[in-house]
Scaffold this active site. Structure first.
Site, PDB file in Angstrom:
ATOM      1  N   THR A 117       0.578  -1.180  -0.192  1.00  0.00           N
ATOM      2  CA  THR A 117       0.147   0.760  -0.111  1.00  0.00           C
ATOM      3  C   THR A 117       0.889   1.553  -0.098  1.00  0.00           C
ATOM      4  OG1 THR A 117      -1.444   1.550   0.876  1.00  0.00           O
ATOM      5  CG2 THR A 117      -0.119  -0.003   2.178  1.00  0.00           C
ATOM      6  N   HIS A 165      17.354  35.857  39.297  1.00  0.00           N
ATOM      7  CA  HIS A 165      16.557  36.917  38.780  1.00  0.00           C
ATOM      8  C   HIS A 165      17.403  38.108  37.698  1.00  0.00           C
ATOM      9  CE1 HIS A 165      14.104  35.153  41.886  1.00  0.00           C
ATOM     10  NE2 HIS A 165      15.212  34.856  42.708  1.00  0.00           N
ATOM     11  N   GLN A 247      -2.908   1.798   9.440  1.00  0.00           N
ATOM     12  CA  GLN A 247      -1.694   1.379   7.630  1.00  0.00           C
ATOM     13  C   GLN A 247      -0.959   2.218   8.196  1.00  0.00           C
ATOM     14  OE1 GLN A 247      -3.570   4.512   4.297  1.00  0.00           O
ATOM     15  NE2 GLN A 247      -4.793   2.870   4.383  1.00  0.00           N
ATOM     16  N   SER A 295      25.137  47.009  12.485  1.00  0.00           N
ATOM     17  CA  SER A 295      24.090  48.219  12.291  1.00  0.00           C
ATOM     18  C   SER A 295      24.126  49.232  10.988  1.00  0.00           C
ATOM     19  CB  SER A 295      23.816  49.139  13.515  1.00  0.00           C
ATOM     20  OG  SER A 295      22.751  50.414  12.979  1.00  0.00           O
TER      21      SER A 295
END
EC number: 4.3.2.2
Length: 490
Positions: A117, A165, A247, A295
């Site tokens: 198949t 943090h 299948q 830049s």
């Protein structure tokens, strides 16, 4: 990836007048792009048809050596234009390629795809590609770990300010921080290897996984059907095949595959975010080429564009895992075709994205630049506050009263903090302590009490032990590929 669909000749569209995924055109390596190419995919379909025919012949089906040889001779003779025209008419990619293969193998036409198949070629090809894609990624990930391990060893003793943090915390070392990155990547290496090694072949199963068509071909001989499945599995280089399929092979496999890639994406994103933050602090930078422009408007800028690219692509890699999760959840009964279009996109994109971030991260890790003087300056700005407890203990040992000493330190610390925050000056807490006669019993000890290396704990030893006991053994299987340099396409 492999199921009914319509390319309708679109593969011929190229150049600058048609969209192409930037992953293929701009970022991913040629070897990974080839693995997910039509040429590799459809050549593998033909290889699978050949393996099936060889096994069926061995087990007694009337297939001649001449037919086998004809198939072998035409594995690479793929007429993509004819296949596209066939698919346009049939609306079925597998049958289009059955016809195309049969056209160049007229003697073997009757036995191509015998008993199979669409998912025999589709799913099995996908599994072969996934396995081979992991084989491309694993050495690349190992090289990233190796480069970072070299960096960690080199910087194992360099004290640096730790952050929790993103606020100043206790000191660590540059090498120890790098080991946090390496540890995550080592977990990724193990996970990728595990999923790669656990991949199973779909095998020879028929339309709904029952092997009914093959049982009919072999006239009810269970043993021959089992042998056929095993023989084709071994030809494809897999140790095991699924016993149970619909299948398709279960789409849970795709979840496993993309989950470990998404996890890798999370690791890379964390590492490159840290590098970007350190670049802002001017403590560390990724490689920056002599002619590179940061830049168009600000000529002084040195943007961490490689790390930014990794973060950008890692987000995409992490997001892709939602596709197989949803796909697996909506596969009705033995299968539905709404997996097909989605899988054509997400499986390839996941591996091309992972390939790109690993190539880029290797390039970054091969050229990391550390600025010890900047690191030292930041340490010196925070170290006096960290040393206050040590200073108090030294005063108590010298005969002072802990509460009196603590109060004096509190007042002086507040004054020094005001200079830093309100006046923009340097931390002058130590100068204030040196100027206060109360602390004269320990003035001679201040340099020792402020030695940064005394605040890093066992960081250096942890780096050495981690690299020796965990990293080196993990990298040993990849020793032969460690010298390969990463090449960035852009």
């Amino acid at each position: 990836m492999a199921a009914a669909g319509d390319r309708g000749g679109r593969e011929a569209a190229c150049g600058h007048d048609s969209y192409r995924s930037p992953l293929a055109s701009r970022y991913a390596s040629p070897e990974m792009c080839f693995l997910f190419s039509d040429k590799y995919k459809f050549r593998t379909w033909r290889q699978l048809w050949l393996w099936l025919a060889e096994a069926e012949q061995t087990l007694g089906l009337p297939i001649t050596d001449e037919q086998i040889q004809e198939m072998k001779s035409n594995l690479d003779n793929i007429d993509f234009r004819m296949a596209a025209e066939e698919e346009k008419q049939l609306r079925h990619d597998v049958m289009a390629h059955v016809h195309t293969f049969a056209h160049c193998c007229p003697k073997a036409a009757s036995i191509i795809h015998l008993g199979a198949t669409s998912c025999y070629v589709g799913d099995n090809t996908d599994l072969i590609i996934l396995r081979n894609a992991f084989d491309l990624l694993l050495p690349k990930l190992a090289r990233v770990i190796s480069r970072l391990a070299d960096f960690a060893k080199e910087q194992a003793d360099l004290p640096t300010l730790g952050f929790t943090h993103f606020q100043p915390a206790q000191l660590t070392t540059v090498g120890k921080r790098c080991c946090l990155w390496i540890q995550d990547l080592c977990m990724d290496l193990q996970n990728l290897k595990r999923v790669r090694d656990e991949l199973r072949f779909r095998g020879v199963k028929g339309t709904t996984g029952t092997q009914a068509s093959f049982l009919q071909l072999f006239e009810g001989d269970d043993q021959k059907v089992e042998q056929l499945d095993k023989m084709v599995t071994e030809k494809a280089g897999f140790k095991r095949a699924f016993i149970i399929t619909g299948q398709t092979y279960t789409r849970k496999v795709d979840i496993e595959v993309l989950s470990v890639l998404a996890s890798l994406g999370a690791s890379v994103h964390k590492i490159c975010t840290d590098i970007r933050l350190l670049a802002n602090l001017k403590e560390m930078e990724e490689p920056f080429e002599k002619q590179q422009i940061g830049s168009s408007a600000m000529p002084y800028k040195r943007n961490p564009m490689r790390s930014e690219r990794c973060c950008s692509l890692a987000r995409h890699l992490m997001a892709l895992v939602m596709d197989p999760l949803q796909t697996a959840s909506v596969q009705w009964f033995e299968r539905t075709l709404d997996d097909s279009a989605n899988r054509r996109i997400c499986l390839a994109e996941a591996f091309l994205t992972a390939d790109t971030v690993l190539n880029t991260l290797q390039n970054i890790s091969e050229g990391l630049v550390v600025y010890p003087k900047v690191i030292e300056r930041r340490v010196q700005q925070e170290l006096p506050f960290m040393a206050t407890e040590n200073i108090i203990m030294a005063m108590v040992k010298a005969g002072g009263n802990r509460q009196d000493c603590r109060e004096k330190i509190r007042v002086l610390s507040q004054q020094a903090a005001a200079v830093v925050k309100q006046e923009g000056g340097d931390n002058d807490l130590i100068e204030r302590i040196q100027a206060d006669a109360y602390f004269s019993p320990i003035h001679s000890q201040l340099d020792h009490l402020l030695d940064p290396s005394s605040f890093t704990g066992r960081a250096s030893q942890q780096v050495q032990r981690f690299l020796e006991e965990e990293v080196c053994p993990l990298l040993k299987p990849y020793e032969s590929v460690m010298k390969v340099k990463a090449e960035l396409r852009l």
